[in-house]
Design a protein around this motif. Sequence first.
Motif, PDB file in Angstrom:
ATOM      1  N   UNK A 230       0.716  -1.235   0.137  1.00  0.00           N
ATOM      2  CA  UNK A 230      -0.009  -0.059   0.054  1.00  0.00           C
ATOM      3  C   UNK A 230       0.746   1.196   0.169  1.00  0.00           C
ATOM      4  N   UNK A 231       0.535   2.223  -0.803  1.00  0.00           N
ATOM      5  CA  UNK A 231       1.112   3.301  -0.750  1.00  0.00           C
ATOM      6  C   UNK A 231       0.281   4.531  -0.542  1.00  0.00           C
ATOM      7  N   UNK A 232      -0.912   4.519  -1.048  1.00  0.00           N
ATOM      8  CA  UNK A 232      -1.916   5.574  -1.107  1.00  0.00           C
ATOM      9  C   UNK A 232      -2.205   5.820   0.496  1.00  0.00           C
ATOM     10  N   UNK A 233      -2.558   4.889   1.273  1.00  0.00           N
ATOM     11  CA  UNK A 233      -3.055   5.486   2.595  1.00  0.00           C
ATOM     12  C   UNK A 233      -1.754   6.013   3.408  1.00  0.00           C
ATOM     13  N   UNK A 234      -0.468   5.239   3.428  1.00  0.00           N
ATOM     14  CA  UNK A 234       0.549   5.854   4.255  1.00  0.00           C
ATOM     15  C   UNK A 234       1.078   7.173   3.514  1.00  0.00           C
ATOM     16  N   UNK A 235       0.881   7.459   2.486  1.00  0.00           N
ATOM     17  CA  UNK A 235       1.327   8.764   1.666  1.00  0.00           C
ATOM     18  C   UNK A 235       0.187   9.734   2.393  1.00  0.00           C
ATOM     19  N   UNK A 236      -1.082   9.512   2.091  1.00  0.00           N
ATOM     20  CA  UNK A 236      -1.854  10.411   2.593  1.00  0.00           C
ATOM     21  C   UNK A 236      -1.955  10.880   4.091  1.00  0.00           C
ATOM     22  N   UNK A 237      -1.391   9.649   5.004  1.00  0.00           N
ATOM     23  CA  UNK A 237      -1.269   9.927   6.502  1.00  0.00           C
ATOM     24  C   UNK A 237      -0.258  10.847   6.666  1.00  0.00           C
ATOM     25  N   UNK A 238       0.912  10.661   5.738  1.00  0.00           N
ATOM     26  CA  UNK A 238       2.071  11.541   5.995  1.00  0.00           C
ATOM     27  C   UNK A 238       1.492  13.036   5.680  1.00  0.00           C
ATOM     28  N   UNK A 239       0.973  13.306   4.625  1.00  0.00           N
ATOM     29  CA  UNK A 239       0.575  14.570   4.456  1.00  0.00           C
ATOM     30  C   UNK A 239      -0.487  15.039   5.251  1.00  0.00           C
ATOM     31  N   UNK A 240      -1.184  14.367   6.037  1.00  0.00           N
ATOM     32  CA  UNK A 240      -2.037  14.837   7.232  1.00  0.00           C
ATOM     33  C   UNK A 240      -1.162  15.300   8.346  1.00  0.00           C
ATOM     34  N   UNK A 241       0.093  14.476   8.441  1.00  0.00           N
ATOM     35  CA  UNK A 241       1.081  15.044   9.589  1.00  0.00           C
ATOM     36  C   UNK A 241       1.510  16.245   9.073  1.00  0.00           C
ATOM     37  N   UNK A 242       2.075  16.502   7.969  1.00  0.00           N
ATOM     38  CA  UNK A 242       2.899  17.514   7.413  1.00  0.00           C
ATOM     39  C   UNK A 242       2.075  18.861   7.350  1.00  0.00           C
TER      40      UNK A 242
ATOM     41  N   UNK B  58      -8.159  12.459   7.126  1.00  0.00           N
ATOM     42  CA  UNK B  58      -7.402  11.204   7.131  1.00  0.00           C
ATOM     43  C   UNK B  58      -8.345  10.172   6.694  1.00  0.00           C
ATOM     44  N   UNK B  59      -9.883  10.062   6.936  1.00  0.00           N
ATOM     45  CA  UNK B  59     -10.703   8.988   6.520  1.00  0.00           C
ATOM     46  C   UNK B  59     -10.702   8.932   4.846  1.00  0.00           C
ATOM     47  N   UNK B  60     -10.313  10.072   4.186  1.00  0.00           N
ATOM     48  CA  UNK B  60     -10.216   9.992   2.977  1.00  0.00           C
ATOM     49  C   UNK B  60      -9.138   8.750   2.316  1.00  0.00           C
ATOM     50  N   UNK B  61      -8.067   8.859   3.265  1.00  0.00           N
ATOM     51  CA  UNK B  61      -7.115   7.582   2.903  1.00  0.00           C
ATOM     52  C   UNK B  61      -7.132   6.520   3.687  1.00  0.00           C
ATOM     53  N   UNK B  62      -7.668   6.584   5.054  1.00  0.00           N
ATOM     54  CA  UNK B  62      -7.867   5.519   5.752  1.00  0.00           C
ATOM     55  C   UNK B  62      -9.396   5.573   6.421  1.00  0.00           C
ATOM     56  N   UNK B  63     -10.356   4.739   5.483  1.00  0.00           N
ATOM     57  CA  UNK B  63     -11.655   4.904   6.081  1.00  0.00           C
ATOM     58  C   UNK B  63     -12.020   4.551   7.253  1.00  0.00           C
ATOM     59  N   UNK B  64     -11.456   3.368   7.681  1.00  0.00           N
ATOM     60  CA  UNK B  64     -11.628   2.812   8.930  1.00  0.00           C
ATOM     61  C   UNK B  64     -10.640   3.483  10.028  1.00  0.00           C
ATOM     62  N   UNK B  65     -10.357   4.821   9.884  1.00  0.00           N
ATOM     63  CA  UNK B  65      -9.616   5.393  11.026  1.00  0.00           C
ATOM     64  C   UNK B  65     -10.430   5.286  12.570  1.00  0.00           C
TER      65      UNK B  65
END
Length: 358
Positions: free
Chosen positions: A61-73, A82-89
């Motif tokens: 998986x690349x989309x969800x970790x990349x989305x989470x990274x830019x959530x942080x940044x 974050x739910x856009x990339x990880x629906x089960x947050x």
Amino acid sequence: MFHASEDSLDDLMRAVFKQLLNGRGNFQVESSKGNSTEAFGALLELKNPRARLSRSFSKAKAFSPLGELFWYLSGSDSVDFIKHYIPNYPKMIKDEVKASGAYGPRIFGENAQAKLDGVSEWDRVIRTLREREGSRNALVQIYDNSDAKPKNGDKPCTCTIQFAVRNKQLFMHTHMRSNDAFFGLPHDIFAFTMLQEIAARELGFGLGRYTHSVTSLHLYHDCTATEDRPANISTSGAKAYYREGFHDFSPMPEMPLGSPWSSIEHVKAAEQKIRTGNIDHTAPADLDPYWRDFIELFRIHKIFEEMRKRGDDLSTERSELRKVVKMMRDISPTYRIYILGRLDKKQSPVRDLFENLS
């Protein structure tokens, strides 16, 4: 104490799953999130921090970790983001709008937890290492005393992130109070090693090893969904992963030299526009391909998400997926495995669109 030192994320995960599935010294623990097998006290080392993405069938998986990274940044605590990339947050968040345990505001934000003398935790770390390379004080504190409140369901799993310069290389050590080995560990290592490389480029040092200590490294037992808890397939997923055997070693490309923050700002702005509906947003022409790839990955993720929501038929899928094929021709081959992995069984008849990529 469990210890593993490997060259890639896949090799590290394989060692972790071997310990949690069959190793000695594990504990059986009951918690609010379900029963789990735990290795109490774990030290993991990733010798090549750029080998931070799994290339397995089940965990590529690349989309969800990349989305989470830019959530942080972005310094964001938005649950919708974050739910856009990880629906089960995590569903235990009381406030459906803001995630009180979000890391971004604590590392980069301007709230009380992330500020010290008017400087964010990140800026303080960078300033500390610029003033004295040998400092042992370049530490970001994530877990706060207020997080221990019993009614707080969104407790950060990460306690501290520490940077150190040794032999002109930037090393990083993360300590976590708790880490879900199947779902959380791959995302955490991706995000934290990306932060490590960003800091190394900002400071002008090479990229050293990454170490990751965990008090409770655990694997949840499989369970069906309940009103308070989603279904969990951690144990069976770990077994399936382990049966795959060893995987190709393919690190991400090196981040361009120099401070990355101007480029990160471009990607942050693009991500926000794409996530909120502007799929056709493109990167500035002068943006380095390393960062342009991330914008294209965000566009591809959005296309797949819109297709999923609409339930497109095969003819519409072909039209949309041709856009994806065109984008794939211009990005690093490193990421193709993650794009192809998004094609579900219903879309298998259109895989021929991707077969002639070179």
